[in-house]
Design a protein around this motif. Structure first.
Motif, short mmCIF file in Angstrom:
data_model
loop_
_atom_site.label_atom_id
_atom_site.label_comp_id
_atom_site.label_asym_id
_atom_site.label_seq_id
_atom_site.Cartn_x
_atom_site.Cartn_y
_atom_site.Cartn_z
N GLY A 50 68.62 0.06 23.12
CA GLY A 50 69.79 0.41 22.32
C GLY A 50 70.87 1.15 23.07
O GLY A 50 72.00 1.26 22.56
N LEU A 51 70.58 1.66 24.27
CA LEU A 51 71.57 2.44 25.00
C LEU A 51 72.31 1.56 26.02
O LEU A 51 71.89 0.45 26.33
CB LEU A 51 70.92 3.63 25.69
N THR A 52 73.43 2.08 26.50
CA THR A 52 74.33 1.29 27.33
C THR A 52 74.57 1.95 28.68
O THR A 52 74.25 3.12 28.91
CB THR A 52 75.69 1.11 26.62
N HIS A 53 75.18 1.18 29.57
CA HIS A 53 75.52 1.65 30.91
C HIS A 53 76.29 2.98 30.83
O HIS A 53 77.23 3.12 30.06
CB HIS A 53 76.38 0.61 31.62
N GLY A 54 75.86 3.94 31.66
CA GLY A 54 76.54 5.23 31.74
C GLY A 54 75.95 6.31 30.86
O GLY A 54 76.38 7.47 30.96
N PHE A 55 74.97 5.98 30.01
CA PHE A 55 74.52 6.94 29.00
C PHE A 55 73.96 8.22 29.62
O PHE A 55 74.11 9.31 29.06
CB PHE A 55 73.48 6.30 28.08
N ALA A 56 73.29 8.13 30.77
CA ALA A 56 72.61 9.30 31.33
C ALA A 56 73.58 10.33 31.90
O ALA A 56 73.23 11.51 32.05
CB ALA A 56 71.63 8.86 32.43
N GLN A 97 72.15 8.79 21.51
CA GLN A 97 72.60 8.96 22.88
C GLN A 97 72.15 10.30 23.45
O GLN A 97 71.75 10.40 24.62
CB GLN A 97 74.12 8.82 22.97
N ARG A 98 72.24 11.35 22.64
CA ARG A 98 71.82 12.67 23.10
C ARG A 98 70.34 12.67 23.47
O ARG A 98 69.96 13.18 24.54
CB ARG A 98 72.09 13.73 22.03
N LYS A 99 69.52 12.09 22.61
CA LYS A 99 68.09 12.03 22.91
C LYS A 99 67.84 11.21 24.17
O LYS A 99 66.98 11.56 24.99
CB LYS A 99 67.32 11.44 21.73
N GLY A 100 68.59 10.13 24.33
CA GLY A 100 68.41 9.28 25.49
C GLY A 100 68.79 9.97 26.78
O GLY A 100 68.06 9.93 27.77
N LEU A 101 69.95 10.63 26.80
CA LEU A 101 70.39 11.27 28.05
C LEU A 101 69.50 12.46 28.39
O LEU A 101 69.26 12.76 29.58
CB LEU A 101 71.87 11.64 27.98
N GLU A 102 69.01 13.17 27.36
CA GLU A 102 68.11 14.29 27.63
C GLU A 102 66.77 13.79 28.16
O GLU A 102 66.18 14.39 29.07
CB GLU A 102 67.93 15.13 26.38
N LYS A 103 66.29 12.69 27.60
CA LYS A 103 65.03 12.11 28.10
C LYS A 103 65.20 11.61 29.54
O LYS A 103 64.31 11.78 30.38
CB LYS A 103 64.57 10.96 27.21
N ALA A 104 66.35 10.99 29.82
CA ALA A 104 66.60 10.51 31.18
C ALA A 104 66.54 11.66 32.18
O ALA A 104 65.99 11.51 33.29
CB ALA A 104 67.95 9.80 31.25
N ARG A 105 67.12 12.80 31.82
CA ARG A 105 67.07 13.96 32.71
C ARG A 105 65.63 14.45 32.87
O ARG A 105 65.17 14.72 33.99
CB ARG A 105 67.94 15.09 32.18
#
Length: 259
Positions: A224-230, A240-248
């Motif tokens: 569900g997320l897109t290029h640049g989200f992290a 998006q917040r959950k995704g970028l925090e998980k990526a970190r």
């Protein structure tokens, strides 16, 4: 490389806590002095962050650098690899500025051939000074992390040691199959579902080839997320917040195993 996906996103509201300094490094004489954002206080482990097209002054990346320094217990370096060229971060949210920003011309001025020598010089300097150095790259910076991952500490050694302890790349752009083929050190790929820069064919290639190279490998897929989200995701949007925090957190967990 898709132009639109690389120049859209969101600016984060936080104040970076590191400092601006310079790093002197060169593969040849004379050496080059490169502006650098530095955060953290470790004397034994360094993380080299290679920026996206928004460069070393991009606040989002500096915020991430601060978090990596604290959570990994390392010193993080975010150098200027565009030789002073800076893209206004308001371009992310301003359609007029996005329209005027010509990415093919920008990449022409900042091609791999032009920019990689300084990246290698900095990586070797950090290896010399800190003993252990890992890399993390976002979008544009990812290809450079892979090229660094192919290098050894001493090219003439009969038992070469990888220069880089480990690398993590998020939504990479400009990547080639040959760069994936040459990986020598542990690799993590953070891959969103929707990414015209990291195509399904390249994703498939990475997952077929890297596991055959004899290095630790972790591929994390973000549906569900897109290029640049992290690095540029919308912190006001829960997914998006959950995704970028998980990526970190994922990057911290992976890199921490090797630093």
């Amino acid at each position: 490389m898709s132009s639109e996906c690389c120049k859209t996103g969101f600016n984060w509201t936080a104040t970076p806590t590191g400092t601006e300094t310079t790093i002197t490094a060169s593969l040849t004489t004379p050496s080059s002095t490169i502006n650098t954002y530095v955060t953290g206080s470790s004397k034994t482990a360094a993380l080299l962050m290679i920026h996206d097209i928004f460069g070393w002054t991009f606040s989002n990346l500096r915020i991430l650098a601060d978090q990596f320094a604290e959570e990994l217990g390392v010193t993080v370096f975010l150098p200027d690899f565009f030789d002073g060229e800076v893209v206004d971060p308001s371009t992310l949210e301003d359609p007029v500025k996005r329209e005027k920003f010509n990415i093919p011309e920008f990449i022409g001025r900042n091609s791999k051939e032009i920019r990689f020598p300084a990246m290698e010089a900095v990586a070797r300097k950090l290896k010399q000074d800190y003993g252990k150095v890992a890399t993390i790259g976002y979008c544009y910076g990812a290809w450079a992390c892979l090229q660094l991952s192919a290098l050894t500490t001493s090219p003439t050694s009969t038992s070469p040691t990888p220069l880089i302890a480990a690398t993590s790349i998020a939504h990479p752009s400009l990547l080639t199959p040959a760069e994936l083929d040459a990986v020598r050190s542990p690799l993590q790929i953070i891959a969103p579902e929707h990414d015209p820069a990291f195509t399904p064919d390249l994703k498939k290639y990475a997952n077929e080839v890297v596991p055959t190279l004899g290095v630790a490998y972790e591929y994390i897929y973000f549906p569900g997320l897109t290029h640049g989200f992290a690095a540029k995701g919308d912190r006001g949007d829960e997914a998006q917040r959950k995704g970028l925090e998980k990526a970190r957190r994922d990057a911290v967990g992976f890199l921490g195993e090797f630093l």
